[in-house]
Design a protein around this motif. Structure first.
Motif, PDB file in Angstrom:
ATOM      1  N   ARG A  76       8.526   5.565   1.034  1.00 27.57           N
ATOM      2  CA  ARG A  76       8.023   4.629   2.023  1.00 27.57           C
ATOM      3  C   ARG A  76       6.713   4.004   1.544  1.00 27.57           C
ATOM      4  N   GLU A  91       3.533   0.795   2.991  1.00 27.78           N
ATOM      5  CA  GLU A  91       3.066  -0.096   4.050  1.00 27.78           C
ATOM      6  C   GLU A  91       2.880  -1.494   3.463  1.00 27.78           C
ATOM      7  N   ASP A 117       0.847  -1.199   0.000  1.00 27.20           N
ATOM      8  CA  ASP A 117       0.000   0.000   0.000  1.00 27.20           C
ATOM      9  C   ASP A 117       0.883   1.250   0.000  1.00 27.20           C
ATOM     10  N   GLU A 167      10.593   1.072   4.387  1.00 24.38           N
ATOM     11  CA  GLU A 167      11.338   2.075   3.624  1.00 24.38           C
ATOM     12  C   GLU A 167      11.839   1.439   2.336  1.00 24.38           C
ATOM     13  N   PRO A 199      -0.757  -3.494   9.307  1.00 24.38           N
ATOM     14  CA  PRO A 199       0.156  -2.869   8.341  1.00 24.38           C
ATOM     15  C   PRO A 199       1.530  -2.641   8.980  1.00 24.38           C
ATOM     16  N   VAL A 200       2.567  -2.981   8.223  1.00 27.41           N
ATOM     17  CA  VAL A 200       3.936  -2.807   8.702  1.00 27.41           C
ATOM     18  C   VAL A 200       4.606  -1.742   7.832  1.00 27.41           C
ATOM     19  N   ALA A 201       5.071  -0.678   8.441  1.00 28.62           N
ATOM     20  CA  ALA A 201       5.730   0.391   7.691  1.00 28.62           C
ATOM     21  C   ALA A 201       7.061  -0.100   7.132  1.00 28.62           C
ATOM     22  N   LEU A 209      11.455  -3.485   6.155  1.00 33.03           N
ATOM     23  CA  LEU A 209      10.403  -3.308   7.153  1.00 33.03           C
ATOM     24  C   LEU A 209      10.962  -2.625   8.400  1.00 33.03           C
ATOM     25  N   ASP A 210      10.120  -1.863   9.045  1.00 34.01           N
ATOM     26  CA  ASP A 210      10.555  -1.181  10.264  1.00 34.01           C
ATOM     27  C   ASP A 210      10.804  -2.154  11.408  1.00 34.01           C
ATOM     28  N   VAL A 232       1.253  -5.306   4.038  1.00 37.21           N
ATOM     29  CA  VAL A 232       0.232  -6.078   4.754  1.00 37.21           C
ATOM     30  C   VAL A 232       0.402  -7.552   4.378  1.00 37.21           C
TER      31      VAL A 232
END
Length: 466
Positions: free
Chosen positions: A41, A43, A12, A58, A54-56, A80-81, A45
């Motif tokens: 960036r 997100e 996303d 970069e 949802p995982v943020a 992933l963050d 899923v």
């Protein structure tokens, strides 16, 4: 029935579903560059692990994609963050999706109406040949069903039976009902760290990783990667890439995926040594030399003895011929000069005498499919006392050969002297099985036949006289 792997992902951007992706390490996801565009960036899923939410992420790397539909390098790497605790995707052996009969391939995307849970499509590879050395063409498993339309970009293409990943969906054509996949071998060419996860039989991962670290430090001029491959290829059985590599890593990765190391040929070690002359950093040169030495030590075996017993020589099978090769290897229809023998008269589809090279043949003496020792001819036959199906010269016996004496006997396998037959002749014969002397034919000649393997330097003795 089993659940779809949890490593399937949805990408996303700014709250909108843009495509798919898949987890390759515990905190790294691959997708298409056009899915994330220029956004820094996104997100991620995981429908198979909804509890994660949802995982943020970069965008930490992109391929060379320039923005066009047919531009290569349409790859983006998302970091992933946080690690998500999901087992990442496993890559399939590189040739698995192109087997015969073709295996069913599955892609998991997020088309309109299926944005939350996703939807699957069934595919198969059209051919093992790549389009412009970048894409594999896929066609739909049947004439109806879900297409890989918008929402499938970046989806993993999975071999259904193994659950392993063959590549990534990058585009589709609704009219012709096919789509394109960037195969795993190409993905790793665009993003080198992926090489740690893509199978390269014969090469140890620690060797590959260390060489990758070394070449990242090398600064070379344009054209150097292609020049290095030319030097490595030499007279070996080696097909250069359709598109000349523009980076050192592309050249290295080509060797990793298109060659198999042998004791008599270690192309990566050769490349590392040749690279030394192109770099100014003496320390790097020493490290490349040390890497080449270490790589050779893991593959080199004790050299073959100068002479083998006659019994051992004539029991050598085709599968052993490669291991006995002591000098050059140039592949089918190759040799010094014109793919022929230069010393004694070896014959047969697979063999030569002297310095001929290639599959199944020998130099001076030896055996193999349609090879010869001394002046013997025939499929797998020998000289003097051989008894194999292709026939022999001298007093040999066998399904197609001669019995008794050499000279005027004839038969389907071969003959000696002036005899003729499908298996070949001696002196002036011209039949398919091969010849001796100055004869010619598909099996090879004493002057210019299509030879295939050299054992000339082994110096093996002729067979015993009857």
């Amino acid at each position: 029935m089993r659940a779809s792997p949890a490593w399937h992902a949805r990408i996303d951007v700014e709250g909108a579903v843009e495509g798919a992706g898949f987890l390759v390490t515990d905190d790294t996801v691959l997708t298409c560059a056009h899915v994330v565009g220029r956004w820094p960036r996104a997100e991620v899923v995981f429908p198979g692990a909804r509890e994660l939410g949802p995982v943020a992420a970069e965008v930490v790397a992109r391929g060379v994609w320039a923005g066009g539909d047919t531009d290569p390098g349409d790859l983006a790497v998302l970091r992933l963050d946080r690690p998500v605790g999901i087992a990442p995707a496993v890559f399939a052996p590189l040739d698995d999706p192109y087997a015969t009969p073709p295996p069913k391939l599955i892609a998991y995307g997020f088309s309109q109406g299926y944005e939350e849970e996703g939807v699957q499509t069934e595919l198969r590879a059209t051919s093992h040949l790549l389009i412009r050395d970048e894409w594999a063409q896929l066609e739909y498993w049947r004439g109806y069903g879900q297409q890989a339309d918008r929402g499938f970009s970046g989806a993993a293409v999975m071999v259904e039976t193994s659950g392993q990943v063959a590549g990534m969906v990058v585009s589709q054509d609704a009219v012709t009902r096919n789509c394109r996949m960037i195969p795993a071998r190409v993905l790793a060419r665009h993003w080198a760290p992926l090489a740690d996860r893509v199978p390269t039989p014969g090469y140890r991962r620690e060797d590959t990783r260390r060489l990758r670290e070394l070449i990242e430090r090398a600064r070379v001029t344009p054209g150097t990667p292609g020049a290095l491959l030319q030097k490595v290829s030499g007279t070996r059985e080696f097909v250069l890439p359709v598109v000349e590599p523009d980076t050192l890593w592309a050249a290295v990765w080509y060797l990793l995926t298109e060659t198999t190391p042998r004791p008599d040929w270690l192309p990566l070690a050769d490349l590392a040594v040749h690279l030394i002359s192109y770099v100014d950093d003496e320390t790097l040169g020493d490290e490349l030399r040390a890497w080449a030495r270490s790589h050779r030590s893991t593959h080199d075996r004790a050299p073959a003895p100068e002479r083998l017993s006659r019994e051992t020589m004539w029991s050598v099978r085709e599968s052993s011929v490669h291991e006995l090769s002591a000098t050059t290897w140039t592949g089918p229809a190759s040799a010094e000069g014109t793919a022929a023998a230069t010393d004694t008269a070896g014959t047969g589809v697979g063999g030569t005498a002297g310095t001929g090279t290639g599959l199944g043949g020998t130099g001076d003496t030896g055996t193999g499919p349609r090879s010869a020792a001394g002046t013997g001819t025939g499929a797998g036959g020998t000289a003097d006392t051989g008894t194999d199906p292709g026939g022999t010269a001298g007093t040999s016996t066998g399904p197609g050969g001669t019995a008794g004496t050499a000279g005027t006997s004839t038969g389907p396998g071969s003959a000696a002297g002036t005899g003729t037959g499908p298996g070949g002749t001696a002196d002036t014969g011209t039949d398919p099985g091969g010849t001796t002397g100055i004869s010619t034919g598909p099996g090879g000649t004493a002057e210019g036949g299509p030879a295939v393997t050299a054992l000339g330097s082994v110096g093996l003795p002729p067979p015993p006289a009857p």
